[in-house]
Design an enzyme around this catalytic site. Structure first.
Site, PDB file in Angstrom:
ATOM      1  N   HIS A  50     -12.362   0.476   1.128  1.00  0.00           N
ATOM      2  CA  HIS A  50     -12.953  -0.278   0.021  1.00  0.00           C
ATOM      3  C   HIS A  50     -12.581  -1.763   0.157  1.00  0.00           C
ATOM      4  O   HIS A  50     -11.718  -2.123   0.953  1.00  0.00           O
ATOM      5  CB  HIS A  50     -12.472   0.266  -1.330  1.00  0.00           C
ATOM      6  CG  HIS A  50     -10.997   0.181  -1.516  1.00  0.00           C
ATOM      7  ND1 HIS A  50     -10.155   1.248  -1.344  1.00  0.00           N
ATOM      8  CD2 HIS A  50     -10.203  -0.869  -1.837  1.00  0.00           C
ATOM      9  CE1 HIS A  50      -8.917   0.865  -1.551  1.00  0.00           C
ATOM     10  NE2 HIS A  50      -8.918  -0.415  -1.851  1.00  0.00           N
TER      11      HIS A  50
HETATM   12  C1  T46 Z   1      -5.744  -0.894  -2.199  1.00  0.00           C
HETATM   13  C2  T46 Z   1      -4.966  -0.050  -1.248  1.00  0.00           C
HETATM   14  C3  T46 Z   1      -4.032  -0.845  -0.389  1.00  0.00           C
HETATM   15  C4  T46 Z   1      -4.328   4.558 -10.330  1.00  0.00           C
HETATM   16  O1  T46 Z   1      -4.439   5.366 -11.280  1.00  0.00           O
HETATM   17  N1  T46 Z   1      -3.739   3.332 -10.549  1.00  0.00           N
HETATM   18  C5  T46 Z   1      -3.578   2.435  -9.539  1.00  0.00           C
HETATM   19  O2  T46 Z   1      -3.039   1.345  -9.779  1.00  0.00           O
HETATM   20  C6  T46 Z   1      -4.052   2.765  -8.233  1.00  0.00           C
HETATM   21  C7  T46 Z   1      -3.896   1.776  -7.094  1.00  0.00           C
HETATM   22  C8  T46 Z   1      -4.627   3.990  -8.036  1.00  0.00           C
HETATM   23  N2  T46 Z   1      -4.751   4.868  -9.073  1.00  0.00           N
HETATM   24  C9  T46 Z   1      -5.353   6.179  -8.840  1.00  0.00           C
HETATM   25  C10 T46 Z   1      -6.822   6.157  -8.478  1.00  0.00           C
HETATM   26  C11 T46 Z   1      -6.971   7.369  -7.572  1.00  0.00           C
HETATM   27  O3  T46 Z   1      -7.191   8.516  -8.354  1.00  0.00           O
HETATM   28  O4  T46 Z   1      -4.681   6.780  -7.708  1.00  0.00           O
HETATM   29  C12 T46 Z   1      -5.591   7.502  -6.901  1.00  0.00           C
HETATM   30  C13 T46 Z   1      -5.570   7.015  -5.468  1.00  0.00           C
HETATM   31  O5  T46 Z   1      -6.103   5.685  -5.422  1.00  0.00           O
HETATM   32  P1  T46 Z   1      -6.995   5.164  -4.200  1.00  0.00           P
HETATM   33  O6  T46 Z   1      -7.795   6.281  -3.644  1.00  0.00           O
HETATM   34  O7  T46 Z   1      -7.731   3.940  -4.642  1.00  0.00           O
HETATM   35  O8  T46 Z   1      -5.857   4.775  -3.142  1.00  0.00           O
HETATM   36  P2  T46 Z   1      -6.026   4.002  -1.755  1.00  0.00           P
HETATM   37  O9  T46 Z   1      -4.779   4.268  -0.995  1.00  0.00           O
HETATM   38  O10 T46 Z   1      -7.309   4.298  -1.089  1.00  0.00           O
HETATM   39  O11 T46 Z   1      -6.087   2.439  -2.166  1.00  0.00           O
HETATM   40  C14 T46 Z   1      -4.985   1.821  -2.810  1.00  0.00           C
HETATM   41  C15 T46 Z   1      -5.479   0.925  -3.943  1.00  0.00           C
HETATM   42  O12 T46 Z   1      -6.301   1.684  -4.841  1.00  0.00           O
HETATM   43  C16 T46 Z   1      -6.272  -0.264  -3.433  1.00  0.00           C
HETATM   44  O13 T46 Z   1      -6.435  -1.217  -4.464  1.00  0.00           O
HETATM   45  O14 T46 Z   1      -6.082  -2.021  -1.895  1.00  0.00           O
HETATM   46  O15 T46 Z   1      -4.254   1.033  -1.877  1.00  0.00           O
END
Ligand code: T46
Length: 136
Positions: A50
């Site tokens: 993303h």
């Molecule tokens: C990024 C990279 C480096 C939350 O509830 N609160 C939060 O602050 C975050 C970051 C995530 N979440 C929840 C949303 C999803 O259900 O945690 C789950 C996993 O999140 P996501 O799939 O977005 O994780 P990554 O590792 O793909 O991305 C994260 C960050 O979301 C993003 O901003 O830049 O790490």
């Protein structure tokens, strides 16, 4: 690459060990509104996929190592984060993927905004359109 930067943090060290301090609007170039960390990621897992419209972040691998793919429609770069005294700044409008987490790796992230699902662009074609319009 535009909107990205490796930042070297000062280490306070003595015979008792090492300490790195992170301060908003100082060695972290924004007000810190959120901190999260990613850990226990299997070695074959790839995360991210993303970009963000507005969010700024600094990523620090405080234990182990992880690779970060940074991508725009013009260029692509792979950074290995494996040093707790180094941070990777990622500003708006950069596509990112995180992979090759080593066993026990912990990726600490400092963010400039609260969690906002509407700030994410998760479709690469949409990201390219957004980037080319320059409405970041
Ligand atoms: C990024 C990279 C480096 C939350 O509830 N609160 C939060 O602050 C975050 C970051 C995530 N979440 C929840 C949303 C999803 O259900 O945690 C789950 C996993 O999140 P996501 O799939 O977005 O994780 P990554 O590792 O793909 O991305 C994260 C960050 O979301 C993003 O901003 O830049 O790490």
């Amino acid at each position: 690459m535009e909107n990205t930067e490796i930042r070297e943090f000062r280490v306070n060290y003595d015979k008792y060990g090492k300490l790195v301090a992170l301060e908003e609007n100082d060695n972290i170039p924004f007000e810190i509104k959120r901190v999260y960390y990613i850990y226990e990621v299997d070695e074959n897992v790839r995360r991210g996929f993303h970009s963000h419209k507005h969010l700024q972040q600094v990523l620090i691998c405080v234990h182990g190592s992880v690779k970060i793919l940074l991508k725009t429609p013009q260029e692509e770069k792979i950074i290995t984060l494996d040093d707790p005294k180094q941070g990777l700044y990622i500003g708006p409008n950069i596509w990112r993927e995180m992979y090759d987490f080593t066993d026990g790796a912990v990726l600490l992230v400092l963010a400039s905004e609260h969690y906002d699902v509407n700030d994410y662009i998760r479709d690469y074609m949409e990201y390219e359109r957004h980037y080319k319009k320059g409405d970041n």
